[in-house]
Write a protein that holds these residues in place. Structure first.
Motif, PDB file in Angstrom:
ATOM      1  N   UNK A 129      47.658  29.258  46.363  1.00 53.39           N
ATOM      2  CA  UNK A 129      48.561  30.746  46.109  1.00 53.39           C
ATOM      3  C   UNK A 129      48.038  30.903  44.401  1.00 53.39           C
ATOM      4  N   UNK A 130      47.884  32.731  44.283  1.00 46.76           N
ATOM      5  CA  UNK A 130      47.250  33.111  43.225  1.00 46.76           C
ATOM      6  C   UNK A 130      48.239  34.257  42.390  1.00 46.76           C
ATOM      7  N   UNK A 131      49.926  34.432  43.212  1.00 45.30           N
ATOM      8  CA  UNK A 131      50.476  35.484  42.506  1.00 45.30           C
ATOM      9  C   UNK A 131      50.781  34.910  41.341  1.00 45.30           C
ATOM     10  N   UNK A 132      50.533  33.921  41.242  1.00 45.27           N
ATOM     11  CA  UNK A 132      50.993  33.546  39.490  1.00 45.27           C
ATOM     12  C   UNK A 132      49.960  34.019  38.347  1.00 45.27           C
ATOM     13  N   UNK A 133      48.458  33.647  38.636  1.00 45.32           N
ATOM     14  CA  UNK A 133      47.052  33.990  38.170  1.00 45.32           C
ATOM     15  C   UNK A 133      47.627  35.584  37.613  1.00 45.32           C
TER      16      UNK A 133
ATOM     17  N   UNK B 205      50.201  37.796  38.328  1.00 49.43           N
ATOM     18  CA  UNK B 205      51.328  38.099  37.384  1.00 49.43           C
ATOM     19  C   UNK B 205      50.275  37.931  36.219  1.00 49.43           C
ATOM     20  N   UNK B 206      50.055  36.840  35.270  1.00 48.81           N
ATOM     21  CA  UNK B 206      49.816  36.827  34.230  1.00 48.81           C
ATOM     22  C   UNK B 206      48.541  37.362  33.574  1.00 48.81           C
ATOM     23  N   UNK B 207      48.272  37.737  34.960  1.00 50.27           N
ATOM     24  CA  UNK B 207      46.715  38.858  34.188  1.00 50.27           C
ATOM     25  C   UNK B 207      47.564  40.215  34.051  1.00 50.27           C
ATOM     26  N   UNK B 208      48.694  40.366  34.403  1.00 52.69           N
ATOM     27  CA  UNK B 208      48.903  41.346  34.112  1.00 52.69           C
ATOM     28  C   UNK B 208      49.853  42.040  32.876  1.00 52.69           C
ATOM     29  N   UNK B 209      50.421  40.578  32.949  1.00 54.97           N
ATOM     30  CA  UNK B 209      51.920  40.902  31.444  1.00 54.97           C
ATOM     31  C   UNK B 209      50.994  40.483  30.253  1.00 54.97           C
ATOM     32  N   UNK B 210      49.292  40.046  30.444  1.00 58.37           N
ATOM     33  CA  UNK B 210      47.927  39.670  29.416  1.00 58.37           C
ATOM     34  C   UNK B 210      47.473  40.797  28.749  1.00 58.37           C
TER      35      UNK B 210
ATOM     36  N   UNK C  90      39.496  24.503  31.101  1.00 61.65           N
ATOM     37  CA  UNK C  90      40.375  26.448  31.236  1.00 61.65           C
ATOM     38  C   UNK C  90      39.356  27.554  31.161  1.00 61.65           C
ATOM     39  N   UNK C  91      37.870  26.949  32.094  1.00 62.67           N
ATOM     40  CA  UNK C  91      36.518  28.249  31.711  1.00 62.67           C
ATOM     41  C   UNK C  91      37.295  29.099  33.518  1.00 62.67           C
ATOM     42  N   UNK C  92      38.042  27.830  34.529  1.00 62.75           N
ATOM     43  CA  UNK C  92      37.753  27.807  36.047  1.00 62.75           C
ATOM     44  C   UNK C  92      39.039  29.602  35.697  1.00 62.75           C
ATOM     45  N   UNK C  93      40.225  29.064  34.740  1.00 53.31           N
ATOM     46  CA  UNK C  93      41.666  30.061  34.528  1.00 53.31           C
ATOM     47  C   UNK C  93      41.057  31.072  34.026  1.00 53.31           C
ATOM     48  N   UNK C  94      40.437  31.243  33.170  1.00 54.68           N
ATOM     49  CA  UNK C  94      39.970  32.394  32.817  1.00 54.68           C
ATOM     50  C   UNK C  94      39.172  33.403  33.323  1.00 54.68           C
ATOM     51  N   UNK C  95      37.929  32.546  34.895  1.00 57.06           N
ATOM     52  CA  UNK C  95      37.581  33.379  35.666  1.00 57.06           C
ATOM     53  C   UNK C  95      38.147  34.012  36.305  1.00 57.06           C
ATOM     54  N   UNK C  96      39.723  32.996  36.946  1.00 58.54           N
ATOM     55  CA  UNK C  96      40.715  33.816  37.773  1.00 58.54           C
ATOM     56  C   UNK C  96      41.035  35.102  37.478  1.00 58.54           C
ATOM     57  N   UNK C  97      41.540  34.958  35.824  1.00 60.28           N
ATOM     58  CA  UNK C  97      42.265  35.909  34.899  1.00 60.28           C
ATOM     59  C   UNK C  97      41.236  37.513  35.074  1.00 60.28           C
ATOM     60  N   UNK C  98      39.717  37.137  34.949  1.00 58.67           N
ATOM     61  CA  UNK C  98      38.919  37.993  34.935  1.00 58.67           C
ATOM     62  C   UNK C  98      39.155  38.711  35.871  1.00 58.67           C
ATOM     63  N   UNK C  99      39.085  38.481  37.184  1.00 57.79           N
ATOM     64  CA  UNK C  99      39.599  39.166  38.665  1.00 57.79           C
ATOM     65  C   UNK C  99      40.814  40.071  38.869  1.00 57.79           C
ATOM     66  N   UNK C 100      41.460  39.995  38.305  1.00 54.97           N
ATOM     67  CA  UNK C 100      43.397  40.387  38.028  1.00 54.97           C
ATOM     68  C   UNK C 100      42.909  41.812  36.843  1.00 54.97           C
TER      69      UNK C 100
END
Length: 654
Positions: free
Chosen positions: A323-327, A329-334, A468-478
């Motif tokens: 699940x990408x729910x946490x991603x 939520x983090x993207x919105x807060x960031x 970390x690059x994978x995590x940034x990529x997922x954040x970028x989509x939100x």
């Protein structure tokens, strides 16, 4: 006192008489008067001397009598001493004991002449007595024994004084053995278990896990409750916790044998609090320990005490969350944090690699897309990404990269620091810059270590992620921006993913390929990315020498390099990667001299958790990629420490 006064009286009379006689002699004008005065003086002196001899005899008699009284008092006090007292010869032969000691001894009538060790055990009674005495056990009772050794000229005998503190020691031990240890237990992959299984398999798998937890707690005389569908809280006494630790938390292995659905094994994470001052403090410590266990990839137990953490387990790979729910939520807060900031600084770890730099470039672009001034703090010279660094500058990023020291003065309360690819302060590119910033965000995938950054507004930590690059990529989509990453930024981020996955071989999951597909969609060219990993002929030759010099020890390929090799910090990790291609090699370690010490690069394909081995040497990292630095040691010494760490790793697993 009376005898002393009597002794001084004649001396006083002699002085007075002598003075008077001398005066008379001085004033005498007649010979008869002179002789009369001299006669009186001689008689007075003679009388005084006789009197002194008499008093001296009386004083001597008094002193002898006093000595006898003192000796008698000493004997009586030893006999009537309120504690058992025993006296032995210097060789340990029992010579005497008082009545209280007689009552303590098992067979007092035959004790004389026996060896004192039969009573006090094998204590070194000729050594200085400890402040709290010697602890002994005699006839099922505990004593504190205090010793006193006489001078050799007085026989060298040894006196033993016994303090019966059996009850005090018994109840003190009982107190510490019954101290409650609080356990917070979590089913790591509960969501994955229930999603991948049929209804009957789902309930069976969860029931089996709950049964194992229940059996584990009951076997150790504890109690537990199920606080959530995937979480349990247990209380076990300290005496049983010692058995659990000695058994290295066997419940982890038992639960790992439970599978459901597509043969996915269940795993537990356990946070344990020991030595808590209260139940409230212990529950808080247990939650912190559980967070630490989860941050290290789960499937392990973390014990938190007042002195730090201990870890057990951690042999399974991190379970990828689907699940990408946490991603989101983090993207919105960031996004909100960036929006409320005046300036954004992105910083990775020292000697930045492709993953650290790629993730930093990705966050830099996302912040600039939101209209905020953003820069990357990186050492221009001390980094491992020179090809990518130059490429970014050639594509318009000449104003994006700054030395950390040049950014410290410009930090304000509205500055946001985003830390990528590390969560440890001392590993940052600039700990000073971090300490200046009040608003900090952490984005990292390495397994959590003790001493992590604990003041972050957002601590986005996913140890199952490949990079970390994978995590940034997922954040970028939100991110709520119209603009996306450009081709150059996408290639930088993709390079980071390729580095940490060894070209999509190690640590990859479905989300890793989804992130790569998203970057390809943005225009990332795999050929251009591959060129970023090109090395010089010298580096290639040095790497080949390292690989050819490796030795195999317990399934580990170990190579070492002396000082003087070119870009050793680039060559060593590459050599460690290449060593994994050798048959029957589970892990590789490359040692090289650097900054007056020895650095290590460790790699594995997952069969061995190199993070645990590097942690034993003061380092850390990920299950398949880790490192350590040993300051002020020789290469041979570092090698021996590594071999011991490998031995300990296997010993703990056996």
């Amino acid at each position: 006192m009376k005898n002393k006064v009597q002794l001084f009286k004649p001396i006083f009379y002699i002085l007075i008489g002598t003075a008077a006689a001398m005066a008379c002699l001085a004033l005498a004008r007649d010979v008869r008067l002179f002789y009369a005065s001299a006669s009186v003086l001689l008689l007075g002196i003679s009388f005084a001397l006789l009197k002194m001899l008499s008093i001296n005899k009386e004083l001597q008699y008094f002193l002898n009598q006093l000595g006898d009284q003192i000796n008698s008092l000493q004997r009586d006090s030893m006999i009537e001493f309120p504690l058992p007292v025993l006296v032995s010869s210097p060789e340990g032969e029992i010579l005497w004991f008082n009545d209280r000691c007689r009552a303590m001894l098992e067979d007092p009538d035959t004790a004389f002449g026996q060896d004192v060790s039969q009573v006090v055990g094998e204590i070194d009674y000729h050594a200085a007595c400890p402040e709290k005495g010697f602890n002994i056990r005699y006839r099922d009772r505990m004593y504190s024994v205090y010793t006193s050794v006489a001078e050799e000229k007085r026989g060298g005998m040894v006196s033993f004084y016994f303090v019966d503190d059996n009850d005090l020691k018994k109840y003190t031990a009982e107190f510490f053995q019954t101290r409650p240890a609080v356990l917070s237990i979590l089913i790591d992959n509960y969501e994955e278990l229930v999603q991948s299984a049929k209804d009957d398999e789902r309930s069976q798998a969860v029931s089996e896990v709950e049964y194992e937890v229940s059996r584990f707690v009951r076997q150790n005389d504890g109690m537990f409750i199920r606080v959530e569908r995937d979480r349990f809280l247990a209380v076990i006494e300290e005496r049983n916790m010692k058995q659990i630790v000695d058994g290295r938390f066997e419940i982890l292995d038992r639960v790992r044998g439970i599978v459901a659905g597509d043969r996915m094994p269940a795993t537990l994470s356990i946070g344990v609090a020991r030595d808590g001052g209260s139940f409230l403090e212990s529950e808080k410590m247990a939650r912190q320990a559980l967070d630490m266990a989860l941050g290290r990839g789960g499937d392990q137990a973390a014990i938190k005490t007042q002195n730090g953490y201990d870890f057990f387990g951690g042999v399974a790979k991190g379970v990828e969350k689907r699940t990408k729910v946490k991603t989101r939520i983090v993207a919105t807060a960031l996004c909100e944090l960036i929006e409320n900031s005046e300036r954004v600084i992105v910083m990775g770890h020292r000697f930045a690699d492709m993953d650290s730099f790629g993730a930093a470039v990705g966050m830099l672009k996302l912040a600039r897309n939101m209209g905020k001034p953003a820069v990357v703090a990186i050492s221009h010279d001390k980094n491992l990404v020179q090809p990518l660094y130059r490429k970014m500058e050639e594509n318009g990023y000449t104003d994006a990269f700054y030395e950390p020291k040049d950014l410290i003065e410009g930090v304000t309360d509205k500055t946001l620091l985003i830390v990528v690819d590390t969560h440890i302060e001392y590993m940052l590119e600039s700990p000073e810059l971090y300490r200046q910033c009040k608003n900090v965000v952490v984005i990292d995938h390495h397994r959590k270590m003790v001493g992590h950054i604990d003041n972050a507004v957002i601590f986005y930590h996913e140890p199952y992620a490949s990079s970390a690059s994978e995590m940034v990529t997922e954040l970028a989509q939100y991110f709520n921006t119209k603009q996306q990453l450009g081709r150059v930024e996408a290639e930088a981020v993709l390079a980071g993913i390729m580095l940490d996955t060894k070209n999509f071989i190690i640590g990859t999951g479905a989300r890793t390929f989804e992130a790569a597909a998203y970057l390809r969609k943005l225009g990332a060219d795999m050929v251009e990315v591959r060129k970023l990993f090109s090395t010089s002929m010298d580096d290639y030759q040095n790497r080949s020498k390292l690989v050819s010099s490796a030795e195999i020890y317990r399934g580990c390929a170990i190579a070492s390099s002396s000082a003087g090799v070119g870009d050793i910090k680039i060559v060593a990790p590459q050599a460690a990667d290449e060593l994994l291609s050798i048959s029957d090699v589970d892990a590789s370690f490359v040692l090289y001299e650097y900054d007056g010490g020895v650095s290590m690069s460790a790699r594995s394909l997952g069969a061995m958790n190199v993070q645990l081995i590097m942690e034993a040497l003061g380092g850390g990292g990920h299950q398949t990629m880790a490192g350590a630095q040993l300051a002020g040691v020789s290469m041979e010494n570092a090698r021996q420490q590594l071999l011991e760490a490998i031995d300990n790793f296997y010993d703990k697993r056996s």
